[in-house]
Design a protein around this motif. Structure first.
Motif, PDB file in Angstrom:
ATOM      1  N   ARG A  59       0.824  -1.211   0.000  1.00 19.91           N
ATOM      2  CA  ARG A  59       0.000   0.000   0.000  1.00 19.91           C
ATOM      3  C   ARG A  59       0.858   1.262   0.000  1.00 19.91           C
ATOM      4  O   ARG A  59       0.584   2.209  -0.745  1.00 19.91           O
ATOM      5  CB  ARG A  59      -0.943  -0.026   1.219  1.00 19.91           C
ATOM      6  CG  ARG A  59      -1.768   1.235   1.414  1.00 19.91           C
ATOM      7  CD  ARG A  59      -2.814   1.402   0.319  1.00 19.91           C
ATOM      8  NE  ARG A  59      -3.510   2.652   0.394  1.00 19.91           N
ATOM      9  CZ  ARG A  59      -4.706   2.819   0.953  1.00 19.91           C
ATOM     10  NH1 ARG A  59      -5.327   1.797   1.508  1.00 19.91           N
ATOM     11  NH2 ARG A  59      -5.275   3.998   0.965  1.00 19.91           N
ATOM     12  N   GLU A  60       1.915   1.274   0.789  1.00 19.59           N
ATOM     13  CA  GLU A  60       2.769   2.462   0.872  1.00 19.59           C
ATOM     14  C   GLU A  60       3.476   2.743  -0.454  1.00 19.59           C
ATOM     15  O   GLU A  60       3.476   3.878  -0.938  1.00 19.59           O
ATOM     16  CB  GLU A  60       3.798   2.279   1.991  1.00 19.59           C
ATOM     17  CG  GLU A  60       4.693   3.492   2.183  1.00 19.59           C
ATOM     18  CD  GLU A  60       5.714   3.292   3.291  1.00 19.59           C
ATOM     19  OE1 GLU A  60       6.696   4.064   3.311  1.00 19.59           O
ATOM     20  OE2 GLU A  60       5.554   2.380   4.121  1.00 19.59           O
ATOM     21  N   SER A  61       4.074   1.720  -1.060  1.00 21.40           N
ATOM     22  CA  SER A  61       4.785   1.946  -2.329  1.00 21.40           C
ATOM     23  C   SER A  61       3.803   2.278  -3.449  1.00 21.40           C
ATOM     24  O   SER A  61       4.120   3.060  -4.348  1.00 21.40           O
ATOM     25  CB  SER A  61       5.657   0.745  -2.694  1.00 21.40           C
ATOM     26  OG  SER A  61       4.894  -0.421  -2.869  1.00 21.40           O
ATOM     27  N   PHE A  62       2.586   1.707  -3.406  1.00 18.16           N
ATOM     28  CA  PHE A  62       1.558   2.049  -4.389  1.00 18.16           C
ATOM     29  C   PHE A  62       1.154   3.518  -4.246  1.00 18.16           C
ATOM     30  O   PHE A  62       1.070   4.246  -5.239  1.00 18.16           O
ATOM     31  CB  PHE A  62       0.330   1.148  -4.228  1.00 18.16           C
ATOM     32  CG  PHE A  62      -0.831   1.583  -5.065  1.00 18.16           C
ATOM     33  CD1 PHE A  62      -0.816   1.417  -6.454  1.00 18.16           C
ATOM     34  CD2 PHE A  62      -1.942   2.191  -4.493  1.00 18.16           C
ATOM     35  CE1 PHE A  62      -1.883   1.837  -7.239  1.00 18.16           C
ATOM     36  CE2 PHE A  62      -3.011   2.605  -5.270  1.00 18.16           C
ATOM     37  CZ  PHE A  62      -2.977   2.433  -6.643  1.00 18.16           C
ATOM     38  N   ASP A  63       0.893   3.956  -3.012  1.00 18.10           N
ATOM     39  CA  ASP A  63       0.520   5.355  -2.782  1.00 18.10           C
ATOM     40  C   ASP A  63       1.590   6.314  -3.315  1.00 18.10           C
ATOM     41  O   ASP A  63       1.281   7.298  -3.973  1.00 18.10           O
ATOM     42  CB  ASP A  63       0.299   5.624  -1.281  1.00 18.10           C
ATOM     43  CG  ASP A  63      -1.019   5.084  -0.752  1.00 18.10           C
ATOM     44  OD1 ASP A  63      -1.803   4.493  -1.529  1.00 18.10           O
ATOM     45  OD2 ASP A  63      -1.269   5.261   0.463  1.00 18.10           O
ATOM     46  N   GLU A  64       2.867   6.002  -3.038  1.00 22.57           N
ATOM     47  CA  GLU A  64       3.969   6.842  -3.508  1.00 22.57           C
ATOM     48  C   GLU A  64       3.997   6.890  -5.042  1.00 22.57           C
ATOM     49  O   GLU A  64       4.164   7.960  -5.634  1.00 22.57           O
ATOM     50  CB  GLU A  64       5.302   6.321  -2.993  1.00 22.57           C
ATOM     51  CG  GLU A  64       5.531   6.515  -1.512  1.00 22.57           C
ATOM     52  CD  GLU A  64       6.810   5.839  -1.038  1.00 22.57           C
ATOM     53  OE1 GLU A  64       7.643   5.421  -1.867  1.00 22.57           O
ATOM     54  OE2 GLU A  64       6.967   5.728   0.196  1.00 22.57           O
ATOM     55  N   ALA A  65       3.846   5.732  -5.667  1.00 15.84           N
ATOM     56  CA  ALA A  65       3.892   5.665  -7.117  1.00 15.84           C
ATOM     57  C   ALA A  65       2.730   6.451  -7.725  1.00 15.84           C
ATOM     58  O   ALA A  65       2.934   7.218  -8.685  1.00 15.84           O
ATOM     59  CB  ALA A  65       3.845   4.207  -7.591  1.00 15.84           C
ATOM     60  N   MET A  66       1.531   6.277  -7.202  1.00 22.78           N
ATOM     61  CA  MET A  66       0.364   6.984  -7.756  1.00 22.78           C
ATOM     62  C   MET A  66       0.516   8.497  -7.614  1.00 22.78           C
ATOM     63  O   MET A  66       0.224   9.246  -8.556  1.00 22.78           O
ATOM     64  CB  MET A  66      -0.933   6.517  -7.092  1.00 22.78           C
ATOM     65  CG  MET A  66      -1.449   5.192  -7.584  1.00 22.78           C
ATOM     66  SD  MET A  66      -1.807   5.144  -9.362  1.00 22.78           S
ATOM     67  CE  MET A  66      -3.153   6.325  -9.474  1.00 22.78           C
TER      68      MET A  66
END
Length: 177
Positions: free
Chosen positions: A165-172
């Motif tokens: 979730r954290e790496s997805f949020d950063e990427a988005m």
């Protein structure tokens, strides 16, 4: 033709090549023999992509409390020599005029290798791109048993992280800025 060139283009006038009909007949036999194997790989990969699409959709729904995103699932046809032709889900994520796509690329890929103790991947079990067109993050499925584990690689700098979730949020956020 010079002899070296004749060999490089496989011209051997003494032994005629098989006809196209013979080639296609032989290829059909090979394809029939591999049909079950291809179908099993397709089913496994499509299921994995479906789970990824579902997880990303849930994360987006949870994050989008103001309902500013338009998230649409559709399907694309993919062609891979080892899997054949199959249809797989993808996501289109829109914020006003901006669009980010979660697009499956292939099941048969080579993945990233990171030796810092977090992720060790030499061979991946599929790749999906998260892209705005200008920037891109590559998602590699690094594990399939007992459950899918994904790594995310930024294509600028090639930073490898576990996809969560954290790496997805950063990427988005990076793709929508």
């Amino acid at each position: 033709l010079p002899e070296a060139l004749a060999h490089s283009v496989n011209l051997n006038w003494d032994h005629p090549m098989q006809t196209l009909k013979e080639f296609l007949s032989a290829r059909a036999a090979v394809e029939r023999g591999r049909a079950d194997e291809k179908k099993a790989l397709q089913t496994e990969w499509i299921g994995s992509v479906r789970r990824l699409v579902q997880q990303v959709t849930e994360w987006l729904s949870d994050a989008d409390q103001e309902k500013v995103l338009r998230v649409k699932e559709d399907y694309q046809e993919v062609r891979e020599i080892e899997l054949g032709v199959y249809t797989v889900p993808r996501l289109l994520i829109q914020l006003q005029a901006q669009e980010v796509r979660l697009t499956p690329v292939a099941r048969m890929v080579v993945g990233p290798h990171l030796s810092n103790g977090i992720i060790h991947v030499k061979r991946a079990f599929g790749r999906v791109d998260l892209t705005s067109g200008e920037r891109r993050f590559l998602l590699f499925r690094s594990q399939k048993e007992p459950e899918d584990v994904w790594a995310i690689v930024e294509d600028e700098g090639f930073t490898v992280k576990r996809f969560d979730r954290e790496s997805f949020d950063e990427a988005m956020q990076s793709l929508l800025q």
